[in-house]
Structures are given as structure tokens and as C-alpha cells.
Scaffold this active site. Structure first.
Site, short mmCIF file in Angstrom:
data_model
loop_
_atom_site.label_atom_id
_atom_site.label_comp_id
_atom_site.label_asym_id
_atom_site.label_seq_id
_atom_site.Cartn_x
_atom_site.Cartn_y
_atom_site.Cartn_z
N GLU A 45 23.52 -32.48 64.08
CA GLU A 45 22.81 -33.39 63.19
C GLU A 45 23.76 -34.53 62.78
O GLU A 45 24.96 -34.33 62.63
CB GLU A 45 22.35 -32.63 61.95
CG GLU A 45 21.54 -33.45 60.97
CD GLU A 45 21.11 -32.66 59.74
OE1 GLU A 45 20.10 -33.03 59.13
OE2 GLU A 45 21.79 -31.67 59.40
N LYS A 119 12.77 -34.78 61.61
CA LYS A 119 13.00 -33.60 60.77
C LYS A 119 11.89 -33.44 59.74
O LYS A 119 11.62 -34.36 58.95
CB LYS A 119 14.36 -33.74 60.09
CG LYS A 119 14.80 -32.51 59.28
CD LYS A 119 16.20 -32.77 58.70
CE LYS A 119 16.72 -31.58 57.91
NZ LYS A 119 18.06 -31.87 57.35
N CYS A 161 18.50 -28.54 61.51
CA CYS A 161 19.21 -27.98 60.36
C CYS A 161 18.34 -27.16 59.40
O CYS A 161 18.01 -26.02 59.69
CB CYS A 161 19.94 -29.11 59.62
SG CYS A 161 21.29 -28.54 58.55
#
Length: 282
Positions: A45, A119, A161
Site C-alpha cells: 500500500e 479501497k 490493508c
């Protein structure tokens, strides 16, 4: 071909606020790969900018809007080193211009963009570290759709993540055909030590997929500490390879027959009684 074989690789970085430095670091790792085998390479990330202020990521996204230079350079890396590149995440300006999406892009060995993912789950939490509080949503806009991209004939599910804590996302990716799920991350040292490995193995076991997880690691310019411990996990939950600390690259073979073998022996997707319905209760 019933048994597709390629190498799965994860690059662990300690990215800073210089795009040039980070590109050079990625190149150094890609240059070590054996060219005889096809590779799928995952970056962490925030691979091209990390350790600064969130509003600096917003500024980078705005600067990059007209030229798409960040994506262009990542595509060139994929082409130069003949890899499928799952390029961690970079900031991309949103339609409203006031926020950016934390976006992952996948490139072919020809440098072509195959797909992407914004995300979905943003990191707005309290953590007992030097930062104390994180509010990703201040400058970032959440995505609203899942993404499965085909690379070398294999379906790759994309996450980033904090998504790791939401098994529903991984289940949906699996239902959409994913046999590999990538997890580019910048886990904090505190939460990483507590939960990183456990969550990664659980997601692999639950969904009977290969998990490829690439992390940021170390103490960054703004004092933030990340956990690292990049790893590649089999559909049975075995850690095939890992890199705890420092920069580097790890690789393990993807073998489709292993996915098929585990799913045939224990067909949990077929047995799942919660699929697309709610169970009644008294």
C-alpha cells in the site's frame, strides 16, 4: 492446462515521500527476479508515497491528474521486467477533487492496465502507538465495488490493508472466482503484531485461496511505524514464505491444482448455508 504454475512475489518496502526513491527501490527488487518464469508481483500500500501527511497524498493525486504519470511509470516497470504487477496503491483524485481514492492497479507484462480497485474500508481507528488516532477518511474517499482481475488466466481478487478485517469482502471475491487474493498493506506495528498473521491465514483458510500480502516496514519520515512481515500463504493456510523486517522480495509457486485439491476435499463453498440468505433464529 489444468495446473497453471507461476511465481507469486511480494515486495516489502519502506517507502518515503520521494516517488523517484520508491521507483528505484522497486526496480532494485524486480531486477533480482529470474526471467525464466512468469511472475505476479505485489507492491505494498502507498508504494510510491508514504511517511508524509495525508494532505500531501491529496496534493500528489492532484498533480498526477493530468499526466497519469504514476500509473504510467508503474506500467513501464511491469513491461520492463515482464511481470504482472499488482501495484499496491497510489492516490487518485476523486470526481469531487476534494478527496482521493486509495487505488490499486494491475498491469500486464506488456504494461497494459488490466483493472483496478479503490479501497473500500478506510482506516478510522484509535491505536496505541505514536499516532494514537488515524482518520483515513479525512482525505480519502471509499470505493464502492469489488474487483477481480484475470492475470495469466487466473482470477486475482484485490483488497487493500484494512480490508483484511472484513471477511465478507474476501468471501465475495471468492464467489466471483478469485483463486488468489492480494493484500497490499501498511499495517501499524501494534496492530500488525497482534493480528496480521492470524487474519491472513484465516482469510486463506476460509476461502481456500492463495493470499499474497506485501507490507510497508520500518520507521517512516513522519514517525509512523509499520509492521512488515510480508508473506505468501497457501489455500490450506500454510505460510509458504515470509520476510519479517527490512526491504526485499519473496516468492512462492502458485499451483492451481493445489486450490482445486483443497476445494474438492473440503467443499466449504458448497456447504455454506449462509450464501445469499439469512438463517432464521428463535
Amino acid at each position: 492446462m489444468t495446473n497453471k504454475i507461476m511465481q507469486l512475489c511480494a515486495i516489502q518496502m519502506s517507502s518515503n515521500t520521494s516517488v523517484e526513491d520508491n521507483i528505484a527501490d522497486i526496480e532494485r527488487q524486480l531486477a533480482t527476479l529470474e526471467k525464466a518464469q512468469q511472475q505476479l508481483v505485489l507492491l505494498p500500500e502507498c508504494c510510491l508515497f508514504f511517511g508524509g501527511k495525508d494532505k500531501e497524498q491529496l496534493a500528489l493525486a492532484r498533480e498526477n491528474q493530468a499526466t497519469n504519470e504514476l500509473k504510467g511509470r508503474l506500467g513501464k516497470l511491469a513491461s520492463k521486467y515482464n511481470v504482472f504487477l499488482v501495484a499496491g496503491s497510489i492516490p487518485v483524485i476523486s470526481d469531487q477533487q476534494e478527496k482521493f481514492t486509495n487505488s490499486c492497479f494491475v498491469f500486464s507484462p506488456e504494461g497494459t492496465e488490466l483493472g483496478g480497485y479503490d479501497k473500500i474500508h478506510l482506516f478510522d481507528v484509535a491505536v496505541q502507538d505514536s499516532e494514537k488516532n488515524y482518520l483515513e477518511s479525512r482525505y480519502a474517499k471509499a470505493g464502492d465495488r469489488i474487483s477481480v482481475v484475470q492475470a495469466a488466466g487466473v482470477n486475482i481478487g484485490l483488497t487493500i490493508c484494512y480490508d483484511l478485517r472484513f471477511p465478507e469482502l474476501f468471501r465475495q471475491l471468492c464467489q466471483q472466482g478469485a483463486k488468489i487474493i492480494t493484500v497490499p498493506s501498511a499495517f501499524t506495528r501494534v496492530t500488525g503484531a497482534a493480528h496480521w498473521q492470524t487474519l491472513l491465514q484465516a482469510r486463506a483458510i476460509e476461502n481456500q485461496v492463495y493470499i499474497v500480502a506485501a507490507g510497508q516496514e520500518g520507521v517512516h519520515l513522519n514517525g509512523r511505524e509499520t509492521w512488515g512481515h510480508s508473506m505468501i500463504i497457501s489455500p490450506w493456510g500454510e505460510i509458504l514464505t515470509q520476510l519479517d523486517t527490512g526491504k526485499g522480495i519473496i516468492c512462492a509457486d502458485y499451483q492451481e491444482q493445489e486450490v482445486d485439491k483443497v476445494r474438492k476435499a473440503m467443499p466449504v463453498a458448497t456447504h455454506n448455508r449462509f450464501k445469499n440468505k439469512l438463517m432464521s433464529y428463535e
